[in-house]
Enzyme design. Structure first.
Site, PDB file in Angstrom:
ATOM      1  N   GLY A   1     -21.076  -2.761  29.827  1.00  0.00           N
ATOM      2  CA  GLY A   1     -20.357  -3.046  31.055  1.00  0.00           C
ATOM      3  C   GLY A   1     -21.303  -2.991  31.978  1.00  0.00           C
ATOM      4  O   GLY A   1     -22.008  -1.830  31.980  1.00  0.00           O
ATOM      5  N   ALA A   2     -21.361  -3.719  32.986  1.00  0.00           N
ATOM      6  CA  ALA A   2     -22.448  -3.701  34.100  1.00  0.00           C
ATOM      7  C   ALA A   2     -22.549  -2.432  34.868  1.00  0.00           C
ATOM      8  O   ALA A   2     -23.734  -1.688  34.768  1.00  0.00           O
ATOM      9  CB  ALA A   2     -22.178  -4.926  35.223  1.00  0.00           C
TER      10      ALA A   2
ATOM     11  N   ARG B   1     -31.176  -5.145  29.093  1.00  0.00           N
ATOM     12  CA  ARG B   1     -30.102  -6.205  29.178  1.00  0.00           C
ATOM     13  C   ARG B   1     -30.485  -6.913  30.490  1.00  0.00           C
ATOM     14  O   ARG B   1     -30.314  -6.367  31.773  1.00  0.00           O
ATOM     15  CB  ARG B   1     -29.047  -5.524  29.166  1.00  0.00           C
TER      16      ARG B   1
ATOM     17  N   GLN C   1     -14.712  -6.722  22.843  1.00  0.00           N
ATOM     18  CA  GLN C   1     -14.467  -5.751  23.721  1.00  0.00           C
ATOM     19  C   GLN C   1     -13.166  -5.801  23.987  1.00  0.00           C
ATOM     20  O   GLN C   1     -12.558  -4.564  24.516  1.00  0.00           O
ATOM     21  CB  GLN C   1     -15.447  -6.116  25.062  1.00  0.00           C
TER      22      GLN C   1
ATOM     23  N   ASP D   1     -20.711  -9.565  35.999  1.00  0.00           N
ATOM     24  CA  ASP D   1     -22.019  -8.927  35.480  1.00  0.00           C
ATOM     25  C   ASP D   1     -22.925  -9.206  36.795  1.00  0.00           C
ATOM     26  O   ASP D   1     -23.839  -8.414  36.882  1.00  0.00           O
ATOM     27  CB  ASP D   1     -22.789  -9.367  34.284  1.00  0.00           C
TER      28      ASP D   1
ATOM     29  N   ASN E   1     -20.265 -13.621  33.764  1.00  0.00           N
ATOM     30  CA  ASN E   1     -19.294 -12.643  32.981  1.00  0.00           C
ATOM     31  C   ASN E   1     -19.403 -12.924  31.631  1.00  0.00           C
ATOM     32  O   ASN E   1     -20.015 -13.910  31.184  1.00  0.00           O
ATOM     33  CB  ASN E   1     -18.016 -12.510  33.662  1.00  0.00           C
ATOM     34  N   LYS E   2     -18.818 -12.133  30.882  1.00  0.00           N
ATOM     35  CA  LYS E   2     -18.853 -12.126  29.278  1.00  0.00           C
ATOM     36  C   LYS E   2     -18.721 -13.672  28.998  1.00  0.00           C
ATOM     37  O   LYS E   2     -17.556 -14.476  29.593  1.00  0.00           O
ATOM     38  CB  LYS E   2     -17.751 -11.375  28.937  1.00  0.00           C
TER      39      LYS E   2
HETATM   40  O1  MRU Z   1     -21.698  -7.541  27.048  1.00  0.00           O
HETATM   41  P1  MRU Z   1     -20.981  -6.411  27.880  1.00  0.00           P
HETATM   42  O2  MRU Z   1     -19.938  -5.911  27.217  1.00  0.00           O
HETATM   43  O3  MRU Z   1     -21.768  -5.636  28.646  1.00  0.00           O
HETATM   44  O4  MRU Z   1     -20.295  -7.475  28.811  1.00  0.00           O
HETATM   45  C1  MRU Z   1     -19.332  -6.862  29.831  1.00  0.00           C
HETATM   46  C2  MRU Z   1     -18.828  -7.889  30.534  1.00  0.00           C
HETATM   47  O5  MRU Z   1     -18.968  -8.926  30.732  1.00  0.00           O
HETATM   48  C3  MRU Z   1     -17.728  -6.954  31.802  1.00  0.00           C
HETATM   49  O6  MRU Z   1     -16.895  -8.087  32.172  1.00  0.00           O
HETATM   50  C4  MRU Z   1     -18.661  -7.044  33.077  1.00  0.00           C
HETATM   51  O7  MRU Z   1     -19.860  -6.115  32.773  1.00  0.00           O
HETATM   52  C5  MRU Z   1     -17.825  -6.208  34.113  1.00  0.00           C
HETATM   53  S1  MRU Z   1     -17.544  -4.602  33.779  1.00  0.00           S
HETATM   54  C6  MRU Z   1     -16.888  -3.862  35.002  1.00  0.00           C
END
Ligand code: MRU
Length: 359
Positions: A57-58, A99, A206, A247, A257-258
């Protein structure tokens, strides 16, 4: 690295914290079946925790990296302030590689290194204390920004609204409370009858593992769906709006985003359903003009060909695994930030947000 069990809390209040010279976090790879706390005692541990997605999560990885630099500062065996600053710069570069897509990581490490260079301190211990204070501030500010996102975004959710979310942009992905989940939590706290449709979010799950876990703990009604069901429920008229996190938000309003977020946005457009993005200003990157410039993390194909360690595809096949995708600003109905909700056109308003001017 040390592990311990996570004590039950009614509402998730901490994702990452500094404890007795260690960086501690909830191991998100093990949820929801095991609630385990992992404590990082070295820079390598912190890198591994971010890279392996024990923390993800960012905003949460930004907070973790900030504490990682505090760890480096305290463990640097030097009385030379300039040497300590050099060590921090090297550690920042190392952690930033863990990352690449979420800009919050480099945002937090840049802020820590800037403070290290700008502080006029007499000795290295004082600098360590300043850095610990700064990391705590990053965490506290993130929590405050999430609550403000909730306050600004709650009114976008209709009464008895059914909200689709993708991935986990909840308390686990931030210092607490979440970004995409913040308007939902606030609407629910206001007594509104929200219902959340949670995309399971292959391949890391997730949604199924983390978002469902968080919402259930807070008694917020939810229905888990597989990623390929979103179109069906939109067509049935069972989704009123979509809220996702981000992100990275770039200058023209495109977002990363994801993986799968773009597909949801296209579906929402086709069904005339509002598609909202919720993120703090630490997610904005004005150095990139548009989404095509965002680095997309490519993860191990094993994460696609296996599920919880069980092989689900023929051994030896090729599997692609881009961890994020880009949603163009043309598909985004509004962006919810801690400073308010902005509607298209985004470019100028995004620049104002970075400058800290209210919209
Ligand atoms: O790969 P991840 O689980 O770190 O990806 C997270 C996401 O895509 C979230 O939607 C994003 O980080 C926003 S978190 C508030």
């Amino acid at each position: 690295m040390r592990v311990g069990f996570f004590f039950e809390m009614n509402t998730l209040s901490r994702t990452v914290w500094w404890d007795d010279s260690k960086v501690c976090l909830i191991d998100q790879r093990l949820l929801p079946n095991q609630e385990v706390v992992v404590c990082c005692t070295s820079l390598k541990d912190v890198f591994h925790a971010i890279r392996s997605m024990q923390v993800r999560g960012a905003p949460a990885i930004g907070c973790t990296a900030a504490y990682g630099l505090v760890l480096v500062a305290y463990q640097s065996q030097t009385d030379d302030i300039q040497q300590l600053r050099n060590n921090l710069t090297d550690a920042k570069q190392y952690l930033d590689e863990s990352r690449p897509t979420a800009v919050n990581l480099a945002w937090a490490t840049s802020r820590m290194v800037r403070v290290a260079y700008e502080q006029d301190v007499q000795d290295t211990l004082s600098l360590c204390q300043v850095l610990l204070h700064e990391a705590h501030a990053i965490v506290a500010e993130d929590l405050a920004m999430c609550h403000a996102i909730g306050d600004h975004g709650a009114s976008l959710i209709p009464d008895a609204g059914r909200v689709l979310t993708h991935c986990n942009a909840g308390g686990l992905a931030t210092a607490g409370y979440g970004t995409a989940l913040a308007p939902i939590r606030t609407a629910f706290a206001q007594g509104r009858h929200v219902h959340v449709l949670v995309d399971e979010t292959r391949p890391f799950l997730q949604g199924a593992r983390l978002t469902a876990w968080e919402l259930q703990r807070d008694d917020i009604p939810l229905t888990l769906i597989t990623d390929n069901m979103a179109g069906y429920f939109m067509q049935q008229g069972e989704i009123d709006c979509v809220i996702v996190g981000a992100d990275r938000i770039v200058a023209n309003g495109d977002i990363a985003n994801k993986i799968g977020t773009y597909s949801v946005a296209v579906l929402a457009k086709a069904h005339d359903i509002p598609f909202y993005v919720a993120a703090p200003s630490s997610t904005i990157d004005l150095t990139l003009p548009n989404g095509a410039a965002i680095p997309i993390e490519q993860r191990d194909s094993d994460e696609v060909t296996t599920l919880s360690g069980v092989q689900i595809a023929p051994v030896g096949i090729h599997a692609a695994h881009p961890a994020f995708d880009v949603t163009p600003h043309t598909l985004i109905s509004a962006i919810i930030t801690e400073q308010g909700v902005i509607f298209p056109p985004y470019q100028e308003q995004i620049a104002h947000i970075v400058q800290g001017e209210s919209t």
